[in-house]
Design a protein around this motif. Structure first.
Motif, PDB file in Angstrom:
ATOM      1  N   LEU A 130      31.130  -7.019 -13.829  1.00 16.09           N
ATOM      2  CA  LEU A 130      31.239  -8.221 -13.027  1.00 16.09           C
ATOM      3  C   LEU A 130      30.013  -9.092 -13.136  1.00 16.09           C
ATOM      4  O   LEU A 130      29.936 -10.114 -12.479  1.00 16.09           O
ATOM      5  N   ALA A 132      26.461  -8.266 -12.774  1.00 15.85           N
ATOM      6  CA  ALA A 132      25.144  -7.835 -12.308  1.00 15.85           C
ATOM      7  C   ALA A 132      24.686  -6.687 -13.183  1.00 15.85           C
ATOM      8  O   ALA A 132      25.369  -5.684 -13.287  1.00 15.85           O
ATOM      9  N   THR A 196      23.422  -1.731  -0.072  1.00 18.42           N
ATOM     10  CA  THR A 196      22.691  -2.982   0.101  1.00 18.42           C
ATOM     11  C   THR A 196      22.932  -3.914  -1.064  1.00 18.42           C
ATOM     12  O   THR A 196      23.166  -5.094  -0.893  1.00 18.42           O
ATOM     13  N   LEU A 197      22.864  -3.333  -2.252  1.00 21.14           N
ATOM     14  CA  LEU A 197      22.851  -4.202  -3.424  1.00 21.14           C
ATOM     15  C   LEU A 197      24.231  -4.733  -3.749  1.00 21.14           C
ATOM     16  O   LEU A 197      24.384  -5.891  -4.089  1.00 21.14           O
ATOM     17  N   ILE A 198      25.269  -3.920  -3.629  1.00 21.42           N
ATOM     18  CA  ILE A 198      26.558  -4.376  -4.132  1.00 21.42           C
ATOM     19  C   ILE A 198      27.635  -4.382  -3.065  1.00 21.42           C
ATOM     20  O   ILE A 198      28.341  -5.364  -2.907  1.00 21.42           O
ATOM     21  N   GLY A 200      27.642  -4.652   0.147  1.00 27.08           N
ATOM     22  CA  GLY A 200      27.567  -5.666   1.186  1.00 27.08           C
ATOM     23  C   GLY A 200      27.496  -7.069   0.641  1.00 27.08           C
ATOM     24  O   GLY A 200      27.589  -8.041   1.368  1.00 27.08           O
ATOM     25  N   ASN A 201      27.389  -7.191  -0.681  1.00 24.27           N
ATOM     26  CA  ASN A 201      27.150  -8.489  -1.287  1.00 24.27           C
ATOM     27  C   ASN A 201      28.405  -9.337  -1.232  1.00 24.27           C
ATOM     28  O   ASN A 201      29.468  -8.912  -1.662  1.00 24.27           O
ATOM     29  N   ILE A 202      28.269 -10.553  -0.729  1.00 26.60           N
ATOM     30  CA  ILE A 202      29.463 -11.347  -0.469  1.00 26.60           C
ATOM     31  C   ILE A 202      30.126 -11.793  -1.765  1.00 26.60           C
ATOM     32  O   ILE A 202      31.344 -11.915  -1.845  1.00 26.60           O
ATOM     33  N   ILE A 203      29.327 -11.986  -2.805  1.00 28.14           N
ATOM     34  CA  ILE A 203      29.915 -12.415  -4.085  1.00 28.14           C
ATOM     35  C   ILE A 203      30.814 -11.314  -4.608  1.00 28.14           C
ATOM     36  O   ILE A 203      31.935 -11.535  -5.076  1.00 28.14           O
ATOM     37  N   PHE A 204      30.317 -10.078  -4.521  1.00 29.82           N
ATOM     38  CA  PHE A 204      31.067  -8.944  -5.028  1.00 29.82           C
ATOM     39  C   PHE A 204      32.359  -8.760  -4.265  1.00 29.82           C
ATOM     40  O   PHE A 204      33.414  -8.495  -4.832  1.00 29.82           O
ATOM     41  N   HIS A 206      34.092 -10.992  -2.672  1.00 27.00           N
ATOM     42  CA  HIS A 206      35.069 -12.031  -3.004  1.00 27.00           C
ATOM     43  C   HIS A 206      35.661 -11.815  -4.380  1.00 27.00           C
ATOM     44  O   HIS A 206      36.799 -12.174  -4.638  1.00 27.00           O
ATOM     45  N   ARG A 207      34.888 -11.212  -5.266  1.00 28.52           N
ATOM     46  CA  ARG A 207      35.401 -10.974  -6.617  1.00 28.52           C
ATOM     47  C   ARG A 207      36.458  -9.881  -6.605  1.00 28.52           C
ATOM     48  O   ARG A 207      37.320  -9.814  -7.459  1.00 28.52           O
TER      49      ARG A 207
END
Lengths: 374, 160, 361
Positions: A130, A132, A196-198, A200-204, A206-207
């Motif tokens: 994706l 990162a 923390t890194l993935i 909770g990440n909002i971009i992830f 939504h993807r």
């Protein structure tokens, strides 16, 4: 020609056939997906297999029962211990011998550690597909710690050939329990970092949310097992329904989510990591003493008959079916690979979506191609 | 109004999650001693760690009098799944006139070995073990076919 | 200042010695040539530093060291890469549109160079002090979109065209937010000229003087700037793990090298504009009232301040790249049109109100 300034009617736009793979950074192996695209929407996908077919089932017909175990490590190489366990259990079913409790406990510990490493690698490569790149390195660092433990105790890192008919090959080193306890504490810390890194990440989020929906009936009818099916609400954990090697005495939850999309598949695997840690902790506290291997004859001969054993690998249900005619080599060995059925899910869930979603769906279905082709 | 609050909440929470991810990467950026790089060719004698049990290659250990324990029973040759081992034996006459089979050459093809340890499992005299050597590449493929018993070595007799 | 001469002394000396030697027309011409050479050297030096910095920063964030074998600490790695690109054959497929195919990389590179003209690197170190400096930079960066579309169209490859269209749509959308963020500061400052903007920050950088709305505008500008240069997390148009490599698939050798260089120079331009408008250009960091501190800060030369700020913003953009996954194209455009643009417009209204009422420092 009529007025050239109007938009083209639908039957004049071509559908374009393009090959994704067999060499592609995202297909996790040599898989060729023949995609029929209309602009960017996928109209049809046809997987072509066989690029890594090595004839494992046929090779096993010319090897003895103790000898072909090493070949099965190379099928789904990220669940190597579990593959070996499946074949060993099938042979022991045929010979009807009882293996010592220490061997059972060690087998489960190795299998659950293998599941941990497999899910960590999945996490790293899912994030990399994706976009990162950093989580890939983090995942491999964490996986390294477990592989070091494997290397010290079993001798190899990827194709261990440690679980064998009768028990395990060698006893673990005395420092194994202590090191594993330290490692489990570290792994829990790593899981916080992953969240923390993935996670909770909002971009992830939504993807992955709403992408690649696999309805429950379709999952059952395609024969999907493992996290792919459990994320669609199908409860199918082999460790709960057909327990082997002492799983029925352990306390762990079967992780089933209802979301049916890629985000549920992601969450199922992250939760399975936690359940694996829980299982290992229960076993480490009271590891039984005793023998690590039951005695087998030099040349193993199975009585005439058919024997089937199913186990839960990191990707689904692996089945080993041995037909024996009384000799010292199997007459026929058939392996039911979980990835082959999960591959069938690629087509229904990606038709009608875009190419970017194809990558996200493939990343969370988590195929290992050598298992499909054996 | 609800949707406006939802909008603002989404923006703020999303931003916060991104900041957390950034903090983690910054943590690794500012701690370069945590990196996991091993400077391989330079650390052969210092920090490299190859465990004892690492399955590198099969060896036939000899003791200080150049004796090994292999009786040429060929159980390892039969146990090997893909024909990596060839035992070449010779018959000699002992002092009391009996013919005995002894080991002449223990041929090992490193190029074909899969390190599955079936041979070591099958040996009844514990004559062979796995050694943890790992820099085994050669330029000529014929050098991969090794003879494991040293010249002039004899079988170590069992103490009765 | 520890350097007791200004940069304008050097330029005056060059002008005097040249006009002593030749007629005014030739003097102007040779000054142009010298300025061009200086600009090219600056760009080359920046590119070398940036490529090396990117790989090292990426390495350290990923728990590893970056290049460390070629030269001391890997410093010669960039030269090795450039050498490799120079040696590669730049061929064009048969059925491309030859003029556009060869012209596209030149256009994007030329546009990036042009945008570096009105930026002030120090007191007096400015190539062209126009009174519409900032507007010029924004306008010229927009021409780059044409270059990208030319590259995609002339490749005669359906997927290059798709990537170029996506990239074009992305750049055009994000220019709006970036422009509106700069307008916030210009509204407070009152002038478009670069030297006047810097002069108005003598008593404090705009990011501190304009408190909340300007800080908000700064954040929006950095996000929009990252999206304008097609860098992650907005780099779907050139992603490696998607189907094709986007609009520069068919270019190889030095033509690809030009696209690669342009990406870095665009990043530099965005950072320079941000440093000038928000962070005070080449002015040192003064805290109001601490004279001793201010005197120490004055000792550091002004171009060190300027490039320090530029590299800080570049580090921010690299930090984003190595942390976040990619956005899908519809999510990208949704972010701009539904989130960044309305917030920018509201921000502008607030800034206008604050400027009229005089509620800034």
């Amino acid at each position: 020609m009529e007025n050239k300034n109007t938009a083209l009617p639908n039957d004049l736009t071509e559908e374009f056939v393009v090959n994704i793979g067999p060499q592609h950074p995202s297909t996790h192996g040599v898989l060729r997906l023949q995609a029929t695209l209309d602009g960017e929407t996928i109209k049809d996908i046809l997987p072509h297999l066989g690029y890594i077919h090595r004839g494992i089932e046929k090779m096993c017909e010319s090897l003895g029962y103790k000898q072909f175990i090493y070949l099965t490590s190379r099928m789904d190489y990220l669940s190597a211990h579990i593959n070996n366990q499946a074949c060993s259990l099938a042979i022991e079913k045929g010979l009807q011998i009882e293996i010592p409790p220490r061997a059972k406990a060690l087998r489960i510990i190795m299998a659950e550690l293998q599941r941990l490493t497999s899910h960590e690698l999945w996490w790293g490569s899912c994030a990399m597909d994706l976009g990162a790149v950093t989580p890939f390195f983090l995942a491999f660092r964490d996986r390294e710690r477990i592989l070091e433990l494997f290397e010290e105790n079993t001798g190899n890192r990827l194709t261990m050939n440690y679980i064998t008919p009768g028990g395990v090959m060698f006893d673990v080193l005395p420092s194994f329990v202590h090191k594993l306890k330290e490692l489990l504490v570290k792994v829990k810390g790593y899981l916080k970092e992953y969240d923390t890194l993935i996670t909770g990440n909002i971009i992830f989020q939504h993807r992955l949310k709403g992408v690649g929906v696999l309805p429950k009936e379709l999952a059952i009818s395609l024969g999907c097992t493992g996290p792919v099916a459990r994320a669609s609400g199908v409860s199918c954990d082999v460790r709960k329904y057909y327990p082997y090697d002492g799983y029925d005495k352990l306390d762990f939850k079967e992780v089933v989510f209802d979301g049916c999309d890629s985000w549920s598949r992601y969450l199922v695997r992250m939760e399975e990591i936690r359940q694996s840690i829980h299982i290992i902790e229960q076993l480490l506290d009271n590891l039984p003493e005793g023998e690590f291997r039951a005695k087998l004859k030099g040349i193993v001969k199975l009585p005439v008959g058919e024997y089937y054993q199913r186990v839960e690998t990191a990707r689904g249900e692996l089945g080993v079916y041995i037909v024996s005619d009384g000799g010292n080599k199997p007459y026929r060995l058939k392996l039911r690979a979980p990835n082959f059925s999960n591959l069938g899910a690629v087509r229904p869930i990606t038709i009608g979506s875009k190419i970017g979603d194809l990558m996200a769906s493939m990343a969370t279905i988590d195929l290992v191609i050598p298992d499909i082709d054996r | 109004m609800r949707s406006l609050i939802q909008y603002i909440k989404e923006v703020v929470l999303g931003f916060y999650s991104l900041i957390q991810g950034l903090m983690l990467t910054l943590k690794y950026f500012t701690r370069p001693w945590k990196n996991i790089v091993e400077q391989y060719p330079e650390n052969r004698s210092t920090t490299i760690n190859i465990p004892e049990r690492f399955a590198g290659e099969v060896v036939l250990p000899h003791d200080e009098n150049n004796r090994h324990k292999c009786t040429a029973c060929t159980l390892c040759e039969m146990a090997c799944p893909n024909g990596t081992i060839k035992i070449i034996s010779a018959t000699i006459e002992t002092e009391d006139g009996k013919k005995k089979k002894v080991l002449d050459k223990w041929v090992y093809n490193l190029g074909m070995c899969t390190m599955c340890a079936q041979c070591i499992d099958a040996c009844p005299q514990d004559a062979i073990t796995m050694k943890n050597s790992f820099e085994l590449s050669v330029y000529d493929r014929n050098q991969l076919i090794k003879v494991l018993n040293k010249p002039g070595s004899k079988l170590k007799e069992k103490e009765s | 200042m520890i350097l007791s001469f200004q940069f304008s002394d050097i330029t005056k000396w060059i002008h005097d010695s040249l006009s002593g030697m030749m007629s005014p027309g030739w003097t102007l011409f040779s000054e142009f040539v010298l300025a061009g050479i200086a600009m090219i050297l600056l760009v080359v030096a920046l590119a070398v530093i940036l490529v090396y910095m990117e790989r090292k920063v990426a390495g350290f964030m990923q728990l590893r060291i970056g290049p460390n074998r070629v030269g001391l600490w890997g410093s010669l790695q960039v030269f090795a890469d450039v050498f490799k690109l120079l040696l590669k054959e730049s061929f064009a497929p048969n059925s491309v549109d030859k003029f556009l195919f060869n012209f596209a990389p030149i256009l994007v590179l030329a546009v990036s160079f042009m945008a570096l003209a009105p930026i002030s690197y120090g007191p007096g170190m400015q190539l062209w002090d126009a009174n519409i400096g900032i507007l010029y930079v924004t306008a010229v960066s927009s021409i780059g979109v044409i270059g990208i579309l030319m590259a995609g169209w002339s490749s005669n490859n359906k997927y290059s065209l798709l990537g170029a269209m996506r990239s074009g749509a992305q750049i055009v959308s994000y220019e709006l937010s970036a422009g509106l963020s700069i307008v916030a500061v210009i509204a407070m400052c009152g002038s478009l000229s670069v030297s006047e903007i810097i002069a108005s920050q003598a008593d404090g950088w705009w990011v501190f003087k304009g408190h909340l709305p300007i800080m908000f505008a700064f954040v929006i500008y950095v996000i929009a700037g990252t999206a304008e240069t097609n860098r992650a997390p907005f780099d779907l148009a050139e992603a490696e793990s998607e189907l094709t490599a986007g609009y520069h698939t068919e270019f190889s050798g030095m033509q690809f090298g030009m696209f690669y260089l342009t990406e870095y120079i665009n990043m530099v331009v965005i950072s320079m504009v941000a440093a000038t408008v928000f962070l005070g250009g080449w002015l040192p960091f003064h805290i109001f009232g601490f004279d001793a501190f201010n005197n120490i800060m004055d000792y550091i030369p002004s171009f060190v301040w300027f490039f320090g700020k530029v590299f800080f913003i570049i580090f921010l953009m690299m930090w984003f790249r190595w942390t976040f996954p990619r956005l899908r194209i519809d999510q990208l455009l949704k972010l701009e049109w539904k989130y960044l643009l309305p917030l920018s417009i509201i921000n502008i209204v607030i800034v206008a109100f604050i400027t009229v009422m005089g509620w800034h420092f």
